[in-house]
Scaffold this motif. Structure first.
Motif, PDB file in Angstrom:
ATOM      1  N   LEU A   1       6.862  -4.857  -3.816  1.00 50.48           N
ATOM      2  CA  LEU A   1       7.097  -4.255  -2.504  1.00 50.48           C
ATOM      3  C   LEU A   1       8.528  -4.520  -2.041  1.00 50.48           C
ATOM      4  O   LEU A   1       9.218  -3.608  -1.560  1.00 50.48           O
ATOM      5  CB  LEU A   1       6.102  -4.803  -1.496  1.00 50.48           C
ATOM      6  CG  LEU A   1       6.159  -4.204  -0.082  1.00 50.48           C
ATOM      7  CD1 LEU A   1       4.763  -4.087   0.513  1.00 50.48           C
ATOM      8  CD2 LEU A   1       7.020  -5.063   0.838  1.00 50.48           C
TER       9      LEU A   1
ATOM     10  N   SER B   1       6.572   8.726  -1.251  1.00 50.98           N
ATOM     11  CA  SER B   1       5.959   7.408  -1.421  1.00 50.98           C
ATOM     12  C   SER B   1       4.821   7.202  -0.432  1.00 50.98           C
ATOM     13  O   SER B   1       3.813   6.551  -0.764  1.00 50.98           O
ATOM     14  CB  SER B   1       7.003   6.307  -1.253  1.00 50.98           C
ATOM     15  OG  SER B   1       7.574   6.331   0.047  1.00 50.98           O
TER      16      SER B   1
ATOM     17  N   GLY C   1       1.276   6.592  -1.941  1.00 49.35           N
ATOM     18  CA  GLY C   1       0.691   5.310  -1.557  1.00 49.35           C
ATOM     19  C   GLY C   1      -0.668   5.473  -0.921  1.00 49.35           C
ATOM     20  O   GLY C   1      -1.595   4.698  -1.195  1.00 49.35           O
TER      21      GLY C   1
ATOM     22  N   ALA D   1      -4.167   4.058  -2.404  1.00 48.93           N
ATOM     23  CA  ALA D   1      -5.023   3.181  -1.611  1.00 48.93           C
ATOM     24  C   ALA D   1      -6.467   3.681  -1.615  1.00 48.93           C
ATOM     25  O   ALA D   1      -7.417   2.888  -1.746  1.00 48.93           O
ATOM     26  CB  ALA D   1      -4.501   3.091  -0.178  1.00 48.93           C
TER      27      ALA D   1
ATOM     28  N   THR E   1      -3.344   0.492 -10.193  1.00 50.28           N
ATOM     29  CA  THR E   1      -3.042   1.153  -8.919  1.00 50.28           C
ATOM     30  C   THR E   1      -2.456   0.205  -7.880  1.00 50.28           C
ATOM     31  O   THR E   1      -1.640   0.623  -7.051  1.00 50.28           O
ATOM     32  CB  THR E   1      -4.309   1.807  -8.347  1.00 50.28           C
ATOM     33  OG1 THR E   1      -5.344   0.816  -8.211  1.00 50.28           O
ATOM     34  CG2 THR E   1      -4.805   2.920  -9.254  1.00 50.28           C
TER      35      THR E   1
ATOM     36  N   TYR F   1       0.813   0.947  -5.800  1.00 46.84           N
ATOM     37  CA  TYR F   1       0.704   1.020  -4.339  1.00 46.84           C
ATOM     38  C   TYR F   1       1.764   0.145  -3.679  1.00 46.84           C
ATOM     39  O   TYR F   1       2.429   0.571  -2.721  1.00 46.84           O
ATOM     40  CB  TYR F   1      -0.690   0.581  -3.895  1.00 46.84           C
ATOM     41  CG  TYR F   1      -0.814   0.319  -2.417  1.00 46.84           C
ATOM     42  CD1 TYR F   1      -1.003   1.366  -1.521  1.00 46.84           C
ATOM     43  CD2 TYR F   1      -0.722  -0.982  -1.908  1.00 46.84           C
ATOM     44  CE1 TYR F   1      -1.110   1.135  -0.153  1.00 46.84           C
ATOM     45  CE2 TYR F   1      -0.828  -1.217  -0.547  1.00 46.84           C
ATOM     46  CZ  TYR F   1      -1.021  -0.161   0.319  1.00 46.84           C
ATOM     47  OH  TYR F   1      -1.111  -0.403   1.671  1.00 46.84           O
TER      48      TYR F   1
ATOM     49  N   CYS G   1       5.170   1.785  -3.888  1.00 51.76           N
ATOM     50  CA  CYS G   1       5.281   2.919  -2.954  1.00 51.76           C
ATOM     51  C   CYS G   1       5.440   2.435  -1.519  1.00 51.76           C
ATOM     52  O   CYS G   1       6.263   2.974  -0.764  1.00 51.76           O
ATOM     53  CB  CYS G   1       4.041   3.806  -3.069  1.00 51.76           C
ATOM     54  SG  CYS G   1       3.975   4.810  -4.577  1.00 51.76           S
ATOM     55  N   GLU G   2       4.654   1.438  -1.137  1.00 49.09           N
ATOM     56  CA  GLU G   2       4.773   0.901   0.214  1.00 49.09           C
ATOM     57  C   GLU G   2       6.135   0.271   0.434  1.00 49.09           C
ATOM     58  O   GLU G   2       6.694   0.342   1.532  1.00 49.09           O
ATOM     59  CB  GLU G   2       3.667  -0.127   0.461  1.00 49.09           C
ATOM     60  CG  GLU G   2       2.276   0.462   0.612  1.00 49.09           C
ATOM     61  CD  GLU G   2       2.201   1.449   1.757  1.00 49.09           C
ATOM     62  OE1 GLU G   2       2.395   1.043   2.920  1.00 49.09           O
ATOM     63  OE2 GLU G   2       1.956   2.640   1.487  1.00 49.09           O
TER      64      GLU G   2
END
Length: 250
Positions: free
Chosen positions: A43, A70, A74, A78, A91, A95, A98-99
């Protein structure tokens, strides 16, 4: 022990389907912590990338596209992870990345308007998380059935309220002033939401600890780390909004 949480990604259905067989590797708290650090690193890497690109004039043409893309990817990841925890080893890292891209872009926007706000929000997010964990481990904060029920009602109300405001904005209806306003009511509302997000961490800690005691499958470490990331991202965003309101009053 009944497995319930205010976090919609952690529930009885998810954990009940992940019982490990005899002799198979099982979920552990340390394993979940390790996975959480991996997701945090991904992240932060994504956030630093968009942060650096946002200040580059040559990147202006695609940085917003990256942010929107994103956000969509994301959200899809999720949903997929929530319904299929077995996919979480793949995933959950995607995720987190992307976050990170999305939060980096959002953070740049807040920082441009209120210099120094991002480092304050990051510091407060980690401080609140540490305080919640310390209180939970010391026994001061207990995931009682009453707390679970109260948080689930509060979170449901907040999500419904945000959804109504978002839908109304699509029709040109302005949200109530306290949503984004820096008045006393606006600050109080943000403090309330931050408090709900912070208390949700306690329930997540409790459920992950319960899952490790019951010996769930190893992939649930990724899923538990993913669930914590969902709450941490929410907490950071609400703290960022709270600080922006306070700065607006000064």
């Amino acid at each position: 022990m009944e497995l319930q949480s205010s976090n919609p990604t952690l529930n009885e259905r998810t954990f009940g389907a992940a019982r490990v067989g005899i002799g198979e590797p099982a979920m552990t708290i340390q394993g979940t912590v390790n996975k959480t650090f991996i997701l945090l690193a991904l992240l932060m890497a994504g956030a630093f990338w968009t942060w650096s690109k946002a200040s580059d004039p040559s990147a202006a043409g695609y940085i917003n596209i990256v942010g929107i893309g994103s956000a969509i990817v994301g959200f899809i990841l999720a949903i997929v992870t929530s319904f299929n925890p077995k996919f979480s080893p793949v995933t959950a890292p995607l995720y987190a990345a992307c976050e990170g891209l999305l939060l980096g872009l959002i953070s740049v926007m807040f920082e441009a308007r209120y210099p120094g706000i991002v480092i304050q929000a990051v510091g407060l997010t980690f401080a609140v998380t540490f305080a919640m964990l310390l209180g939970y481990k010391a026994g001061f904060l207990q995931a009682t059935p009453g707390l679970r029920k109260g948080l689930m009602i509060a979170m449901g109300g907040i999500m419904i309220f945000y959804a109504i405001v978002w839908i109304a904005s699509m029709f040109g209806i302005h949200p109530p002033g306290f949503i984004n306003g820096g008045g006393p009511l606006g600050v109080a509302f943000s403090l309330f939401v931050v408090g709900i997000a912070a208390m949700s961490l306690v329930l997540d800690f409790d459920l992950i600890e319960s899952g490790s005691r019951q010996g769930l499958e190893k992939y649930m470490e990724w899923y538990g780390a993913f669930a914590l990331m969902v709450t941490l991202v929410w907490l950071y965003m609400e703290i960022l909004r709270l600080l922006s309101k306070i700065n607006r009053r000064n």
